[in-house]
Write an enzyme that holds these catalytic residues in place. Structure first.
Site, PDB file in Angstrom:
ATOM      1  N   GLY A  91     -53.101-100.537   5.835  1.00  0.00           N
ATOM      2  CA  GLY A  91     -51.751 -99.583   6.111  1.00  0.00           C
ATOM      3  C   GLY A  91     -50.663-100.342   5.675  1.00  0.00           C
ATOM      4  O   GLY A  91     -49.588 -99.916   6.297  1.00  0.00           O
ATOM      5  N   GLU A 106     -43.725 -97.445  -9.140  1.00  0.00           N
ATOM      6  CA  GLU A 106     -44.298 -97.144  -7.899  1.00  0.00           C
ATOM      7  C   GLU A 106     -44.286 -95.290  -7.975  1.00  0.00           C
ATOM      8  O   GLU A 106     -43.420 -94.823  -8.534  1.00  0.00           O
ATOM      9  CB  GLU A 106     -43.025 -97.356  -6.787  1.00  0.00           C
ATOM     10  CG  GLU A 106     -43.926 -97.531  -5.430  1.00  0.00           C
ATOM     11  CD  GLU A 106     -44.788 -98.641  -5.442  1.00  0.00           C
ATOM     12  OE1 GLU A 106     -44.142 -99.881  -5.062  1.00  0.00           O
ATOM     13  OE2 GLU A 106     -45.855 -98.519  -5.764  1.00  0.00           O
ATOM     14  N   HIS A 107     -45.440 -94.978  -7.445  1.00  0.00           N
ATOM     15  CA  HIS A 107     -45.752 -93.422  -7.419  1.00  0.00           C
ATOM     16  C   HIS A 107     -46.017 -92.825  -8.843  1.00  0.00           C
ATOM     17  O   HIS A 107     -45.576 -91.828  -9.126  1.00  0.00           O
ATOM     18  CB  HIS A 107     -44.900 -93.057  -6.536  1.00  0.00           C
ATOM     19  CG  HIS A 107     -45.203 -92.805  -5.103  1.00  0.00           C
ATOM     20  ND1 HIS A 107     -46.318 -92.178  -4.600  1.00  0.00           N
ATOM     21  CD2 HIS A 107     -44.786 -93.776  -4.174  1.00  0.00           C
ATOM     22  CE1 HIS A 107     -46.491 -92.447  -3.181  1.00  0.00           C
ATOM     23  NE2 HIS A 107     -45.498 -93.359  -2.770  1.00  0.00           N
ATOM     24  N   SER A 117     -52.660-102.509  -0.422  1.00  0.00           N
ATOM     25  CA  SER A 117     -53.848-102.112  -0.934  1.00  0.00           C
ATOM     26  C   SER A 117     -55.077-102.655  -0.187  1.00  0.00           C
ATOM     27  O   SER A 117     -56.098-103.297  -0.920  1.00  0.00           O
ATOM     28  CB  SER A 117     -54.156-102.542  -2.377  1.00  0.00           C
ATOM     29  OG  SER A 117     -52.817-101.824  -3.126  1.00  0.00           O
ATOM     30  N   GLY A 122     -49.581-101.385   2.680  1.00  0.00           N
ATOM     31  CA  GLY A 122     -48.863-101.259   1.380  1.00  0.00           C
ATOM     32  C   GLY A 122     -49.314-102.407   0.288  1.00  0.00           C
ATOM     33  O   GLY A 122     -48.840-102.397  -1.042  1.00  0.00           O
ATOM     34  N   TYR A 180     -48.600 -88.841   0.909  1.00  0.00           N
ATOM     35  CA  TYR A 180     -49.005 -89.202  -0.261  1.00  0.00           C
ATOM     36  C   TYR A 180     -49.739 -88.237  -1.330  1.00  0.00           C
ATOM     37  O   TYR A 180     -49.164 -87.767  -2.268  1.00  0.00           O
ATOM     38  CB  TYR A 180     -50.067 -90.276  -0.153  1.00  0.00           C
ATOM     39  CG  TYR A 180     -50.736 -90.877  -1.534  1.00  0.00           C
ATOM     40  CD1 TYR A 180     -51.468 -90.562  -2.241  1.00  0.00           C
ATOM     41  CD2 TYR A 180     -49.823 -91.931  -1.940  1.00  0.00           C
ATOM     42  CE1 TYR A 180     -51.999 -90.882  -3.354  1.00  0.00           C
ATOM     43  CE2 TYR A 180     -50.196 -92.501  -3.158  1.00  0.00           C
ATOM     44  CZ  TYR A 180     -51.151 -92.060  -3.794  1.00  0.00           C
ATOM     45  OH  TYR A 180     -51.702 -92.565  -5.107  1.00  0.00           O
ATOM     46  N   ASP A 197     -54.257-100.035  -7.597  1.00  0.00           N
ATOM     47  CA  ASP A 197     -54.649-101.084  -6.781  1.00  0.00           C
ATOM     48  C   ASP A 197     -55.926-101.647  -7.155  1.00  0.00           C
ATOM     49  O   ASP A 197     -56.129-102.784  -7.368  1.00  0.00           O
ATOM     50  CB  ASP A 197     -54.735-100.451  -5.357  1.00  0.00           C
ATOM     51  CG  ASP A 197     -53.524 -99.651  -4.829  1.00  0.00           C
ATOM     52  OD1 ASP A 197     -53.838 -98.996  -3.870  1.00  0.00           O
ATOM     53  OD2 ASP A 197     -52.588 -99.659  -5.647  1.00  0.00           O
ATOM     54  N   ARG A 240     -53.070-106.451  -3.524  1.00  0.00           N
ATOM     55  CA  ARG A 240     -52.023-106.522  -4.501  1.00  0.00           C
ATOM     56  C   ARG A 240     -50.423-106.289  -4.028  1.00  0.00           C
ATOM     57  O   ARG A 240     -50.644-105.317  -3.143  1.00  0.00           O
ATOM     58  CB  ARG A 240     -52.198-105.648  -5.947  1.00  0.00           C
ATOM     59  CG  ARG A 240     -52.349-104.118  -5.384  1.00  0.00           C
ATOM     60  CD  ARG A 240     -51.085-103.514  -6.177  1.00  0.00           C
ATOM     61  NE  ARG A 240     -50.966-102.453  -5.686  1.00  0.00           N
ATOM     62  CZ  ARG A 240     -50.404-101.917  -4.520  1.00  0.00           C
ATOM     63  NH1 ARG A 240     -49.808-102.660  -3.795  1.00  0.00           N
ATOM     64  NH2 ARG A 240     -50.325-100.425  -4.204  1.00  0.00           N
ATOM     65  N   ASP A 288     -48.737 -94.168 -10.902  1.00  0.00           N
ATOM     66  CA  ASP A 288     -50.099 -94.387 -11.489  1.00  0.00           C
ATOM     67  C   ASP A 288     -50.816 -93.205 -11.581  1.00  0.00           C
ATOM     68  O   ASP A 288     -51.506 -92.758 -12.625  1.00  0.00           O
ATOM     69  CB  ASP A 288     -50.671 -95.380 -10.953  1.00  0.00           C
ATOM     70  CG  ASP A 288     -50.991 -95.242  -9.340  1.00  0.00           C
ATOM     71  OD1 ASP A 288     -51.846 -95.937  -8.837  1.00  0.00           O
ATOM     72  OD2 ASP A 288     -50.367 -94.227  -8.764  1.00  0.00           O
TER      73      ASP A 288
HETATM   74  P1  NG1 Z   1     -51.437 -98.531  -1.529  1.00  0.00           P
HETATM   75  O1  NG1 Z   1     -50.258 -97.857  -0.445  1.00  0.00           O
HETATM   76  O2  NG1 Z   1     -50.871 -99.888  -1.546  1.00  0.00           O
HETATM   77  O3  NG1 Z   1     -52.601 -98.218  -0.951  1.00  0.00           O
HETATM   78  C1  NG1 Z   1     -51.032 -96.242  -2.990  1.00  0.00           C
HETATM   79  C2  NG1 Z   1     -52.069 -95.960  -4.064  1.00  0.00           C
HETATM   80  C3  NG1 Z   1     -51.704 -96.417  -5.453  1.00  0.00           C
HETATM   81  C4  NG1 Z   1     -50.321 -96.034  -5.750  1.00  0.00           C
HETATM   82  C5  NG1 Z   1     -49.263 -96.508  -4.740  1.00  0.00           C
HETATM   83  C6  NG1 Z   1     -47.832 -95.834  -4.912  1.00  0.00           C
HETATM   84  C7  NG1 Z   1     -54.095 -95.530  -2.915  1.00  0.00           C
HETATM   85  C8  NG1 Z   1     -55.441 -96.338  -2.480  1.00  0.00           C
HETATM   86  N1  NG1 Z   1     -53.182 -96.429  -3.632  1.00  0.00           N
HETATM   87  O4  NG1 Z   1     -51.013 -97.649  -2.758  1.00  0.00           O
HETATM   88  O5  NG1 Z   1     -52.689 -95.796  -6.201  1.00  0.00           O
HETATM   89  O6  NG1 Z   1     -50.166 -94.737  -5.924  1.00  0.00           O
HETATM   90  O7  NG1 Z   1     -49.577 -95.842  -3.457  1.00  0.00           O
HETATM   91  O8  NG1 Z   1     -47.425 -96.552  -6.124  1.00  0.00           O
HETATM   92  O9  NG1 Z   1     -53.555 -94.472  -2.046  1.00  0.00           O
HETATM   93 MG    MG Z   2     -54.698 -98.395   0.299  1.00  0.00          MG
END
Ligand code: NG1
Ligand code: MG
Length: 515
Positions: free
Chosen positions: A160, A55-56, A164, A162, A266, A210, A49, A58
């Site tokens: 890695g 962003e950040h 998901s 972004g 994170y 995600d 997705r 959820d």
């Molecule tokens: P990504 O980096 O796409 O995996 C992560 C978190 C989401 C959300 C975003 C920031 C995981 C699996 N997913 O996404 O829940 O917090 O960062 O909006 O860590």
């Molecule tokens: Mg991820």
């Protein structure tokens, strides 16, 4: 709502993606036969997705607005004979990068997962474990042991990046294990909640965005995901505008590694937001404890937000507040946070524990032990301000999509402005960007992008850009010349192709019966 069962790739992919996908799926199924000597029973599929805005937030349980992309994780499966000891054989079409593995399913106890190692099959194991626990509860006849499965995988979501990749693997795996064990009418919400819990068992205490985007998405629509009072979603059609709204994703090729427990990590942000919630609750003199909720550490800024209005303003149940009142609340919380969390330099464990009137040991055991974080100061002010303001931007973005202004140019500018504000906040307030992402955004805007921002966790990975269709080539060109070829002089044409993708809102999890 059930996970759809597809009989044609047309049900899954947009028209222009079909030729490539046809070849890819044929390759998967023929390689499956070569590997295991028989035909697959079914294929499970879940997409990556791109998060358009939100962003950040959820994991603070505020609404977000992602959409599924075409890139996905597909898994061809055949159930192994039931008279054998249940065994998993899992392989990947990219066998060099992801070597084949085999393991027996233990007769009792959970599937063992070593979350400290970056083993590609861990995400499958987390799905297998999650389904086993779910079916044990559902079927209620003692310890549940899954059937054996032969599996061949192919993922096209850059890891890695972004987009998901991890969630696409967990959702596909959970769906595959359910189907292998005879549960082929799968409720989407059940699958999504299962995937969220499963992914957390491999060490990243993520939010639910995600998995929601991967499971729930419908082609042509964005997804408005809510987490309170429970996980839910609505799909929002993109208005047809002139010029057409086009979302472009661009990889930074900076590997964002969320498992790094350094200051820019994170899990630290999750701890900071959680501490900001309990700190504000105390500073605002709330009598009631914050409610236990589905956030990674059990209490969230949203929980604080709702409790504050229920207690201080006599609101019965704040999750039923109208959008305009909710917006007014968020604006007030921004102002109050500026007063009640004045320290720009952040707060030490000592300062926080003394305000909360608990010992530092208790603070650590409650908030910084489940996931190891190393930090001397917690930037509570900045994280809370980003979250409240970002939640406001999501509401405004959604309103623009739901009731767009007549003039398409005005719509694109307003949406783009919100995305640019998010990028500024991620860079300057939440500190989850990086110079490469900032450069991709500046270059895109200089070539006509209306909105440019990082997408996903940040610190590298991917960016998303709202670009008027007639400007897409100019944006691609400036990236190629000023970013990709300059930073990666020996970049291959294929890697350059894969770096920039025009993303259409795609469909979510699907089961495909092999006829
Ligand atoms: P990504 O980096 O796409 O995996 C992560 C978190 C989401 C959300 C975003 C920031 C995981 C699996 N997913 O996404 O829940 O917090 O960062 O909006 O860590
Ligand atoms: Mg991820």
């Amino acid at each position: 709502m059930e996970v759809p069962q597809a009989t044609s790739l047309r049900d899954i992919y947009p028209e222009d993606a079909l030729p490539v996908q046809q070849k890819r799926w044929e390759n998967l199924l023929s390689q499956f036969k070569d590997t295991y000597g028989r035909q697959a029973d079914f294929v499970s599929r879940s997409p990556g997705r791109v998060n358009i805005i939100g962003e950040h937030i959820d994991y603070s349980l505020y609404e977000v607005l992602p959409m599924a992309i075409t890139a996905d994780f597909i898994m061809a499966v055949s159930v192994r004979p039931s008279n054998e000891k249940p065994r998993i054989r899992i392989a990947n079409v990219q066998s060099a990068k992801f070597p084949a593995r085999e393991f027996d399913i233990p007769a009792e106890g959970d599937i063992p997962i070593d979350a400290t190692e970056h083993e590609w099959t861990n995400y499958f194991k987390s799905g297998l474990r999650g389904v086993s626990q779910l079916l044990e509860k559902k079927r209620g006849n003692g310890h549940f042991v899954s059937v054996g499965m032969d599996i061949l995988c192919d993922g096209t979501v850059p890891s890695g990046g972004g987009l998901s990749s991890s969630a696409s693997v967990v959702c596909t795996s959970a769906l595959a294990v359910l189907a292998a064990n005879g549960e082929d009418r799968v409720d989407k919400k059940e699958l999504c909640e299962l995937a969220i819990v499963s992914e957390r068992s491999v060490g990243v205490n993520s939010g639910g965005m995600d998995q929601a985007a991967s499971v729930f998405s419908l082609r042509g629509s964005a997804l408005y995901v809510t987490f309170k009072p429970k996980l839910d979603y609505t799909t929002i059609e993109f208005p047809t505008t002139d010029p057409e709204l086009t979302f472009v994703t661009a990889q930074s090729f900076v590997a964002a590694d969320k498992h790094v427990t350094g200051p820019i990590c994170y899990n630290l942000r999750v701890v900071e937001c959680t501490l900001a919630a309990v700190f504000l609750a105390k500073a605002f003199g709330l009598k009631r404890e914050l409610p236990e909720d589905s956030s990674p550490l059990g209490v969230s800024l949203r929980g604080f937000h709702d409790t504050y209005y229920e207690e201080k303003h006599g609101v019965a149940d704040n999750t039923k507040t109208s959008v305009s009142d909710f917006e007014a609340q968020l604006r007030e919380l921004v102002r109050l946070t500026e007063d009640y969390l004045p320290q720009e330099e952040g707060y030490t464990r000592g300062e926080i524990s003394s305000l909360l009137d608990i010992s530092e040991d208790e603070l650590n055991s409650r908030f910084t032990s489940k996931f190891p974080v190393r930090a001397e100061r917690f930037l509570l002010r900045q994280r809370a301000l980003h979250v409240f303001n970002e939640a406001l931007r999501v509401l405004k973005f959604r309103q623009l999509l739901s009731s767009p202004p007549e003039d398409g140019k005005e719509l694109i500018k307003s949406l783009g402005d919100l995305m640019n504000e998010t990028q500024t906040s991620c860079r300057d307030v939440y500190d989850c960007s990086c110079p490469e992402l900032d450069e991709l955004c500046d270059l895109a805007r200089s070539a006509g992008a209306a909105g440019s921002r990082l997408t996903g966790a940040g610190w590298g990975g991917c960016s998303v850009h709202l670009v008027p269709k007639d400007k897409v080539d100019a944006v691609k060109k400036v990236w190629e010349e000023k970013y990709y070829r300059r930073k990666f002089p020996d970049i291959t044409e294929q890697k350059l192709q894969d770096a920039v993708v025009v993303s259409k809102p795609g469909s979510g999890s699907t089961l495909f019966k092999v006829l």
